[in-house]
Design an enzyme around this catalytic site. Sequence first.
Site, mmCIF file in Angstrom:
data_model
loop_
_atom_site.group_PDB
_atom_site.id
_atom_site.type_symbol
_atom_site.label_atom_id
_atom_site.label_comp_id
_atom_site.label_asym_id
_atom_site.label_seq_id
_atom_site.Cartn_x
_atom_site.Cartn_y
_atom_site.Cartn_z
ATOM 1 N N HIS A 1 -1.099 0.420 -9.903
ATOM 2 C CA HIS A 1 -1.738 -0.509 -8.952
ATOM 3 C C HIS A 1 -2.377 -1.690 -9.695
ATOM 4 C CE1 HIS A 1 -3.816 -0.761 -4.747
ATOM 5 N NE2 HIS A 1 -3.493 -1.956 -5.217
ATOM 6 N N GLU B 1 -3.255 7.603 -4.492
ATOM 7 C CA GLU B 1 -3.545 7.180 -5.866
ATOM 8 C C GLU B 1 -5.011 7.426 -6.236
ATOM 9 O OE1 GLU B 1 -4.044 2.401 -5.338
ATOM 10 O OE2 GLU B 1 -2.001 3.181 -5.164
ATOM 11 N N ARG C 1 0.857 -1.178 0.000
ATOM 12 C CA ARG C 1 0.000 0.000 0.000
ATOM 13 C C ARG C 1 0.900 1.236 0.000
ATOM 14 N NH1 ARG C 1 -3.460 -2.791 -1.489
ATOM 15 N NH2 ARG C 1 -5.554 -3.157 -0.634
#
Length: 317
Positions: free
Chosen positions: A283, A265, A236
């Site tokens: 991601h 993000e 993360r």
Amino acid sequence: MTKPRILQIGSLTGHPPADAELAARYEVLELWKAADPQAFLREHADSIEVIATSANIGCKAEVIQALPKLRAICSWGVGYDSIDVDLAKSRGVIVSNTPDVLNDCVADLAWGLLIACARNIAWGDRFVRANHWENKVGGLTLGTRVSGKKLGVVGLGRIGEAIARRGQGFDMQVAYHNRRARPEVPYEYKDSLVDLATWSDFLVIATVGGASTRGLINESVLRALGPKGILVNIARGSVIDEPAMVQVLSEGALGGAGLDVFDKEPKVPDALKTMNNVVLMPHVASATHETRRAMTDCLLDNLSSFFANGQVMTPVE
């Protein structure tokens, strides 16, 4: 036959067939399409026992509090820091995720980022596409050898173990930092993150997200990794002190970074986009056809199991 009713908080855009497959099995209340989500929850509060969501969308406290008959939250994805798990458990609400099925693909991407960063693959691709090689513009950049180096893993869970095993295939020494040592694994345990970073040539972050790990990789850890060290994050974005990372990279005090996740993000610090020693991905560590299919199957299995017997297949403990 009447379909069981579920509340779906947001579209599962990470696997396009998933929404239709949920709709084929359940009466789906689509919260994300409601003009007034709070009014929508009040309207349906007495008929919602199960929520379907994802790791990116999560389930906030206000949603849980609005549903007095809620019994289960089934999430698509392995991370659950976006779900108020403590509140759910205090209410007797089961939470499930989709672990294991994505271990290999996430570990593969970690290694893709590691090698891409060490061997300047993203830079080389841009160099060729811009015709700099053909036109003899600028010189080639030397990379860093991967094989035989030292690999540090932060968070030796399922994904961390998969990353560490791949390190053995590259003849690397492997060490790790965890909340507690794991004597059953064949890797050296470092009880200090700074010590692990100082020892490592490559430091891969594979720990859980959430409040307990926010800023875990701080400036001291980054500087300990050093001007030849490479940082990889597939966990993360919140785990790294992102402003400190940008500063240390800008100074040349950190050798490079391969990043699939970011603190805010999809916003990525502009400075990172200008650095040739940084590889950026949006991601997508679990984004393969095989893994996304398996994640959806796991979500559907959890829902089916809950409606059949009140239990889920992969509960968050």
